[in-house]
Design a protein around this motif. Sequence first.
Motif: not given
Length: 253
Positions: A141-143, A105-107, A110-113
């Motif tokens: 929080l992580e993202a 989910g964080v990934r 971070r890809e802007g999705k």
Amino acid sequence: MLYWLMKHIFLGPVLKVFFRPRIIEGAENIPKEGGAILASNHLAVSDSFFLPLKLSRRVTFPAKIEYFTGTGIKGWLQRSFMSGVGQVPIDRSSASAAQGALSTGVRILREGKLLGIYPEGTRSPDGRLYKGKVGVAWIALEAGVPVIPIAMFGTDKANPIGSRMWKPTPITIKIGKPLDFSRYEGLSGDRFVLRSITDEIMYALMELTGQEYVDVYAAKAKEDQAAAEAGAVEVPAQQDAKSADRVPETKAG
């Protein structure tokens, strides 16, 4: 390409004809670009189908891996369908697998999705709003992204739990104002912070949906309901607050 075909050629037009989904409030709260969590109440499996229909941006929802592991023609059709409606498989069979799902989910963010999440962890068994799991707070929080509350109405009537056939029912959607948790940056390991954030998200959902709030996890309510239906007598147990708020604990609907 498959997502576009499902939304505009195959599934989307059918859902629009029979269910007439519409956003009645807050469309301007969806950012035109950048990552954001869409945190929705969860009344039916179809929640994941109707929201993306009304947004110009793609929404990715995590789904249990069992939807993607079938064999034969039926398995292939199911995998193609779930991928086509924007869902990605997550494995929740163990703590390490669940942590991997959260990291996925964080990934995505971070890809802007846009990432769709159901903080309750599973569908409401009775239409009420249940206690949120803290995985949504950890991911936010992580993202470093905002959380946008989403209220779905009518999906439980269109797609009742246990039903095989959907019933034509108008579907309406409300989108709340983004919730900014940047003040908690760097505190994703603090379970008290995660619980505070999650409770704030659930309060926003309660106000947006008008649902009665129950301070119990939906999964536990389902277990109690099943036990009652089976004629079992259950002795209430004290829930360990530390274990209840330990990450990971987010599940797909």
